[in-house]
Design a protein around this motif. Sequence first.
Motif, PDB file in Angstrom:
ATOM      1  N   ASP A 674      47.785  33.161 -12.527  1.00  0.00           N
ATOM      2  CA  ASP A 674      48.802  32.442 -11.750  1.00  0.00           C
ATOM      3  C   ASP A 674      50.197  32.877 -12.211  1.00  0.00           C
ATOM      4  OD1 ASP A 674      50.340  30.736 -10.289  1.00  0.00           O
ATOM      5  OD2 ASP A 674      49.660  28.898 -11.294  1.00  0.00           O
ATOM      6  N   GLU A 676      53.017  31.865 -10.503  1.00  0.00           N
ATOM      7  CA  GLU A 676      53.977  31.005  -9.817  1.00  0.00           C
ATOM      8  C   GLU A 676      55.105  30.564 -10.738  1.00  0.00           C
ATOM      9  OE1 GLU A 676      55.445  29.903  -6.408  1.00  0.00           O
ATOM     10  OE2 GLU A 676      53.451  30.800  -6.567  1.00  0.00           O
ATOM     11  N   GLU A 677      54.751  30.127 -11.958  1.00  0.00           N
ATOM     12  CA  GLU A 677      55.787  29.627 -12.865  1.00  0.00           C
ATOM     13  C   GLU A 677      56.662  30.747 -13.436  1.00  0.00           C
ATOM     14  OE1 GLU A 677      53.765  29.228 -17.202  1.00  0.00           O
ATOM     15  OE2 GLU A 677      53.061  27.760 -15.719  1.00  0.00           O
ATOM     16  N   LYS A 679      57.930  33.120 -11.519  1.00  0.00           N
ATOM     17  CA  LYS A 679      58.812  33.611 -10.459  1.00  0.00           C
ATOM     18  C   LYS A 679      60.278  33.232 -10.697  1.00  0.00           C
ATOM     19  CE  LYS A 679      55.348  34.072  -6.809  1.00  0.00           C
ATOM     20  NZ  LYS A 679      54.876  33.612  -5.481  1.00  0.00           N
TER      21      LYS A 679
END
Length: 814
Positions: A674, A676-677, A679
């Motif tokens: 993941d 996402e964090e 970005k």
Amino acid sequence: MLKYILSFEEIKKEDINTAGGKGANLGEMTAAGINIPKGAVILAQAYDKYMSENDIYPEKYENGKELREAIVNAEIPSEMKKEIEAFYEGMGKDARVAVRSSATAEDLDDASFAGQQETYLNVIGRNDLFEKIKLCYASLWGDRAVSYRKNSGHDKEKVALAVVIQEMVESEAAGVMFTSDPAGDPENIHINASYGLGEAVVSGIVSPDEYICDREGKLIMEFIGSKETEILYKAGKEGTIRIPVSEERRKQRVLGVRMISALAKEGIRIEKHYGHPMDIEWAVKDGKIYILQARSITTLKKDEGKNFTEADFASYPKVEAAKGSMREAVLFNMEKNPTPYYPLDHDFGGFIGEQKNILFTEIGITFVGGMNPIDKDGISYLATGKMKLNKNIFSIFGMLKKVNNIDNNIRCADASLEKCRREYEEESKHTYTDIKETGKALKRMHDLIGRTSYDRFLYALFPNALESNKVTKVLKKVDSERNAYDILEGLNYVTADINRAMKELCEYIIKDKRMTESVMKDSYQTISSAYPELGEKLSEFIQEYGSKSDFNCYCFVAETWRENPDRFINTLRPMLKDGGKSVATKEESIEHYEKLMQRVKKALSEKKYADFEKRVNALRHYHYIREATQYLWESEFEYCRKLLKKLSELTKISYNDLMFLFEKELYEACEKGDFEEKKKLIAARKEKRAFAEAYWDKCMKDALAGEGDTVKGIGASNGSVKGKVCIVHSSEEFYKLEKGDILVCTYTDPEWTPLFALAAGVVVDTGGTLSHAAIVAREYNIPAVLATGDATLKLKDGDRVLVDASTGSVTILA
């Protein structure tokens, strides 16, 4: 009515096709009542007349050099000469004038063309004036100007040249003003100012004062520049001189508050006249403002990055000019790192240099801040070069014993190279479709890169440094001009093998004139399609040597010949110019080596020669390991790029954006599957990348700063030579170099090696006695001066210079 020359009063901005961009703007400002030094424009039709009368047509000439020589050596038609003489005499006896090119595609709203043709200051007398006019005409066909027009989309066949003759202003202060600040708030005005003539600011040889003011002329912010030099007239003769500015004046503001305000208001008046922001060159004499030229600002585009000033850099470490031995160390590192690392490249590419720090730490010496310091925002700093002792200091004696053990070094180096090669070959067989596994593969490659380079330092580079000194001492007794690098001839190692293979390609290509012409101008794909047999040979070469890259200390921004075969064609072209003749055959190299060894054998006792021969064989093997491990990590980097591209595909995050993560951040995200964090972190660092590049460039400029006009460095190869300067910035400019030129560049790496076959001498901003340029210059037996700091700024294409490697100096010849 005059046919070839018009005064500024007779010209308007619409006259760009006849007066050129600069001339049209000067005429327009004169008509608007702006205080312009008086002058005139020799019109574009005069250029056309000059070329046709002398039967000069570009298509007749083999290259730009021949065309420029024809232009300079031609005669100005009598009718044209009479008009110019009449105007010049009207300016006063032996008037001091500036002679500036004014191309008909210059100073347009979408392209400034600044600096692409020539300008001559303080021209005195008719003969000097006519000479400078011809030089301006020739400059239209300079390599730099033609390249700029091509890249800007302005067809060179549609460009002619007008020439501006303008009264010189012996200014007390001068500089540049932007009526819309390209470095900050576009509503503000940005002024640069320094003492003397404006050339000091325009050419970038000083750090000027910087003033930011609002549109009413109120000073908002100021930065007092160092202003080390000012340019003045030469007393009683043409040309200019640079003189140092006293410490007291350097600390003072060049312009007072009232003059800053007056200058800003004059800038606003010019902007209102043209209807858009302007880039203005100005001068002040006896309290009076003169506008020397003005053009549209072409860099105020939303998709272009911000420009930065000294104020932006104020909270970051300031870099002083490196001196003495520290200078060589700094410049040697800069050769490896001409651009700032992205975070991920810092942790992979920079990991190679960090192995040296690890080794030194193990023997009690720590480099303060590391080899490649970088902060959490991804801003790279220059290494300080400072060292301190640690608790391991007594380990140094054991290490010295180890690196002096030749047999152990060779055995361990060979074993490590073979082991790392096997691991790379095994890793590179795999293809991944999972984020987590791709991350693990990158981690393994990172560790492999570390081991490849750690053992290289321990078993080859460190021992090489010790043995080189011993071998050089013996060689100096036989021949004072010899050193340890002379015993590398005839050796099989990857760079030498590449050169010999390229020589064979050149010998094949040169037999066919049309094939040669195609290789000199076409792409790899076009060449291969037109000449299938050659295409097969090129393909075989790329298969064997295609992992050679441009920046060999960068992992993710580098590019190999395999990834971009056109890079290889760029590299092949310089060697093709002489058919590969400058590259010695294997047999010739072995013969040179054996003759040198025979000379030493005659000068030494049997016992001493046996010891010398053992050290020579060790050095040759260390050099083989040096080159082999570098090529291996370039191959490892190539595979890392493949993995990162796969990760980009899997995560839907661009390849370039992934480079804004440090390795541990990347591994963490891959482990979780993941991103996402991450970005937000990527976006924050991406926002600061433009600053990171600007700060790195400033650090390099400050560290490279030389003294006055002199070009001094480190002599890294024997001898001296005279020749014409050819400045090469990248592989895209390799074509510029001609046989016998002096190659001048910021750095070199193995991709540049074929240029040494053409060059009569080499001058490099960075590097040192152990750098790539030094080693190759010795192999080609050409003088080299390295670590000059700013040769690429002080010299220009076409300068005739004397390169003296014995004194480490480069002298511009009259």
